[in-house]
Design a protein around this motif. Structure first.
Motif, mmCIF file in Angstrom:
data_model
loop_
_atom_site.group_PDB
_atom_site.id
_atom_site.type_symbol
_atom_site.label_atom_id
_atom_site.label_comp_id
_atom_site.label_asym_id
_atom_site.label_seq_id
_atom_site.Cartn_x
_atom_site.Cartn_y
_atom_site.Cartn_z
ATOM 1 N N LEU A 1 3.818 8.825 28.753
ATOM 2 C CA LEU A 1 3.542 8.684 27.325
ATOM 3 C C LEU A 1 3.399 7.216 26.936
ATOM 4 O O LEU A 1 2.529 6.835 26.163
ATOM 5 C CB LEU A 1 4.658 9.334 26.506
ATOM 6 C CG LEU A 1 4.735 10.857 26.523
ATOM 7 C CD1 LEU A 1 5.943 11.342 25.730
ATOM 8 C CD2 LEU A 1 3.474 11.486 25.962
ATOM 9 N N ILE A 2 4.281 6.377 27.507
ATOM 10 C CA ILE A 2 4.272 4.952 27.176
ATOM 11 C C ILE A 2 3.013 4.267 27.700
ATOM 12 O O ILE A 2 2.356 3.504 26.981
ATOM 13 C CB ILE A 2 5.528 4.268 27.754
ATOM 14 C CG1 ILE A 2 6.788 4.743 27.011
ATOM 15 C CG2 ILE A 2 5.412 2.740 27.668
ATOM 16 C CD1 ILE A 2 8.083 4.288 27.659
ATOM 17 N N ASN A 3 2.672 4.549 28.949
ATOM 18 C CA ASN A 3 1.612 3.791 29.619
ATOM 19 C C ASN A 3 0.234 4.444 29.557
ATOM 20 O O ASN A 3 -0.760 3.795 29.888
ATOM 21 C CB ASN A 3 1.986 3.546 31.078
ATOM 22 C CG ASN A 3 3.184 2.636 31.222
ATOM 23 O OD1 ASN A 3 3.326 1.665 30.483
ATOM 24 N ND2 ASN A 3 4.063 2.945 32.160
ATOM 25 N N THR A 4 0.177 5.701 29.145
ATOM 26 C CA THR A 4 -1.115 6.395 29.095
ATOM 27 C C THR A 4 -1.469 6.827 27.681
ATOM 28 O O THR A 4 -2.510 6.441 27.136
ATOM 29 C CB THR A 4 -1.100 7.640 30.013
ATOM 30 O OG1 THR A 4 -0.666 7.272 31.323
ATOM 31 C CG2 THR A 4 -2.480 8.250 30.087
ATOM 32 N N VAL A 5 -0.595 7.611 27.073
ATOM 33 C CA VAL A 5 -0.920 8.182 25.763
ATOM 34 C C VAL A 5 -0.979 7.114 24.676
ATOM 35 O O VAL A 5 -1.955 7.043 23.914
ATOM 36 C CB VAL A 5 0.092 9.284 25.389
ATOM 37 C CG1 VAL A 5 -0.213 9.819 23.991
ATOM 38 C CG2 VAL A 5 0.041 10.412 26.417
ATOM 39 N N ALA A 6 0.053 6.278 24.595
ATOM 40 C CA ALA A 6 0.075 5.255 23.540
ATOM 41 C C ALA A 6 -1.123 4.301 23.641
ATOM 42 O O ALA A 6 -1.810 4.067 22.636
ATOM 43 C CB ALA A 6 1.393 4.483 23.576
ATOM 44 N N PRO A 7 -1.432 3.741 24.821
ATOM 45 C CA PRO A 7 -2.587 2.829 24.898
ATOM 46 C C PRO A 7 -3.926 3.496 24.579
ATOM 47 O O PRO A 7 -4.773 2.886 23.925
ATOM 48 C CB PRO A 7 -2.557 2.334 26.353
ATOM 49 C CG PRO A 7 -1.146 2.515 26.790
ATOM 50 C CD PRO A 7 -0.674 3.742 26.094
ATOM 51 N N ILE A 8 -4.106 4.749 25.033
ATOM 52 C CA ILE A 8 -5.407 5.385 24.788
ATOM 53 C C ILE A 8 -5.559 5.722 23.306
ATOM 54 O O ILE A 8 -6.661 5.615 22.745
ATOM 55 C CB ILE A 8 -5.575 6.651 25.669
ATOM 56 C CG1 ILE A 8 -7.064 7.026 25.807
ATOM 57 C CG2 ILE A 8 -4.803 7.822 25.133
ATOM 58 C CD1 ILE A 8 -7.825 6.229 26.814
ATOM 59 N N LEU A 9 -4.485 6.115 22.641
ATOM 60 C CA LEU A 9 -4.552 6.374 21.204
ATOM 61 C C LEU A 9 -4.852 5.092 20.431
ATOM 62 O O LEU A 9 -5.679 5.078 19.521
ATOM 63 C CB LEU A 9 -3.234 6.976 20.715
ATOM 64 C CG LEU A 9 -2.943 8.433 21.076
ATOM 65 C CD1 LEU A 9 -1.533 8.805 20.637
ATOM 66 C CD2 LEU A 9 -3.956 9.369 20.443
ATOM 67 N N PHE A 10 -4.158 4.024 20.807
ATOM 68 C CA PHE A 10 -4.364 2.738 20.127
ATOM 69 C C PHE A 10 -5.803 2.256 20.327
ATOM 70 O O PHE A 10 -6.456 1.811 19.377
ATOM 71 C CB PHE A 10 -3.371 1.713 20.666
ATOM 72 C CG PHE A 10 -3.351 0.421 19.901
ATOM 73 C CD1 PHE A 10 -2.537 0.277 18.776
ATOM 74 C CD2 PHE A 10 -4.123 -0.661 20.298
ATOM 75 C CE1 PHE A 10 -2.512 -0.913 18.062
ATOM 76 C CE2 PHE A 10 -4.108 -1.855 19.592
ATOM 77 C CZ PHE A 10 -3.294 -1.980 18.475
#
Length: 472
Positions: free
Chosen positions: A387-396
């Motif tokens: 979630l930290i390294n994949t989901v958050a960056p792609i959403l941002f």
């Protein structure tokens, strides 16, 4: 104070011995008050030090300086010693005719421009405490040179800096994602597939997992999304893990003895005889057969298996099990990126990663080696890392690219909702007195360490600046 010093890109490792430290002193006015005086005794008052120039030409453009009773507007050049002016050819370069003041760590001769005019110059003294602090910050062998200073910093100062660092880290990751977008013709599905695959390497195998995804187009994975076995075969085969020697086979039968079994599936053993491969590892042989077919169909070129590291890795993080988990996630989720955009909080995102690999991986960490039985699912800590390294960056990144700022807000909220990471970097700051309250702040500490501490960019970090300039 001008914040541009945080991004001043220079070679800091040797800064105390080069003119860059003089640049730094001049730019941020760290010289002693009333210490500037020309060689002919005129007082120098700095109205504006000018704009720092990192390219060809004078070091600072458009400075405003009062020398004696006259106001000057023009450029400033800085050297360690006056004789470098001529050694660098400035005396014959028309670009330096605009210089109104020459600053030098040591004045040892007069300087003239291309017109033959003498240029006012003065000695720029580096305060001894600043020099000592620069030596300590940049040359000490410890990972956090300012460690003993951190606990004395005001909490408001620390946490406001962490907020800035967290955004800086997301923006850095956004640049990497945009590079992939260009590669994949603006396909967010393909970019997410590569980013997710990389992060299934969990650090040590990140590069290998990214290469795996790049070698296997996502469209092939989606095309076989109705069969977990085929998705596994594609991933394991491309990783080079189905090559001869991938499993210590115990069999007397030959490959050509395999045909169509009772169920009619390609790759099953037509007959079983004493000494044939154990029933539990028929799975490996089925993967091999599936991959041979798919490899030919799509003209695939597998990677070398040695790229996937196993040394000093716990069994539940072995690359084989991670690939099996990734295959289950890709096969069950379809267009995973679309599902992410539809969800709004951690309680909705976390279940997306709660998938179990095929039954074989409930009792194996790698091919041919049995282990105690488990679900084979990703643990909570692993899901949080994704979630930290994949989901958050792609959403941002998606929010930035499309101008939909609510996705950026979701990314930040996601990080604020997760517990801080536990790793050696975060532990080092914890011991120094900086304790992150959530994953947003632990990401900020990782950015601080990787982008400033490790590169010894202490003068361009807010904390390093306070130490260097002796501010309390």
């Amino acid at each position: 104070m001008n914040n541009s010093f945080y991004f001043w890109n220079i070679n800091l490792i040797t800064m105390p011995d080069k003119e860059e430290l003089l640049h730094y002193i001049w730019k941020f006015r760290l010289y002693p008050a009333d210490s500037l005086e020309t060689t002919d005794g005129q007082r120098v008052e700095v109205i504006d030090p000018g704009m720092h120039n990192l390219h060809a030409g004078p070091d600072f453009f458009n400075a405003k300086i009062r020398i004696g009773d006259k106001m000057w507007a023009g450029d400033v050049e800085i050297h360690r010693a006056s004789d470098e002016w001529e050694r660098h050819g400035h005396h014959i370069d028309k670009a330096y005719n605009s210089v109104i003041l020459h600053l030098s760590g040591r004045v040892n001769r007069t300087v003239v421009n291309e017109r033959g005019q003498q240029i006012p110059q003065c000695e720029l003294k580096i305060p001894e405490d600043i020099r000592k602090n620069a030596d300590y910050l940049l040359y000490s062998n410890v990972s956090l040179p300012c460690k003993d200073y951190l606990s004395s910093l005001p909490a408001t100062f620390v946490y406001s800096f962490l907020d800035k660092l967290a955004i800086e880290r997301l923006e850095r990751k956004t640049k990497d994602i945009y590079a992939h977008l260009d590669r994949f013709c603006q396909s967010w599905d393909d970019v997410f597939y590569v980013l997710l695959s990389r992060n299934f390497g969990f650090g040590i195998n990140g590069d290998a997992f990214e290469r795996l995804a790049l070698s296997l187009p996502f469209k092939y994975v989606r095309r076989h999304g109705d069969s977990l076995l085929q998705v596994e075969a594609l991933l394991f085969g491309q990783a080079g893990l189905l090559e001869t020697g991938g499993l210590r086979e115990r069999e007397t039968g030959r490959p050509e003895d395999r045909g169509v079994g009772e169920s009619g599936r390609r790759g099953e053993w037509a007959t079983r005889r004493p000494g044939d491969l154990r029933t539990e590892d028929d799975y490996f042989l089925q993967l091999q057969d599936e991959y041979r077919f798919l490899k030919t169909k799509y003209s695939l070129i597998p990677l070398d298996s040695y790229l996937f590291k196993r040394m000093r890795i716990r069994p539940h993080s072995f690359p084989e099990l991670r690939i099996a988990q990734l295959a289950a996630l890709l096969q069950s989720s379809g267009r995973f990126f679309s599902h992410l955009l539809e969800r709004k909080n951690v309680n909705e995102w976390m279940p997306l990663f709660e998938v179990s690999p095929s039954i074989y991986w409930h009792t194996h960490y790698s091919f041919g080696k049995r282990s105690s039985e488990s679900t084979g699912q990703l643990g909570y800590a692993s899901r949080q890392i994704l979630l930290i390294n994949t989901v958050a960056p792609i959403l941002f990144s998606y929010g930035q690219k499309t101008g939909s700022t609510h996705y950026c807000d979701r990314a930040i909220l996601l990080l604020e909702s997760l517990k801080p990471e536990k790793n050696s970097i975060v532990s080092g700051f914890w011991e120094a007195g900086i304790i992150p309250r959530n994953a947003l702040e632990s990401q900020a500490l990782i950015q601080l360490r990787s982008a400033y501490c490790d590169l010894r960019k202490c003068p361009f970090c807010r904390i390093g600046y306070r130490v260097l300039s002796c501010k309390k």
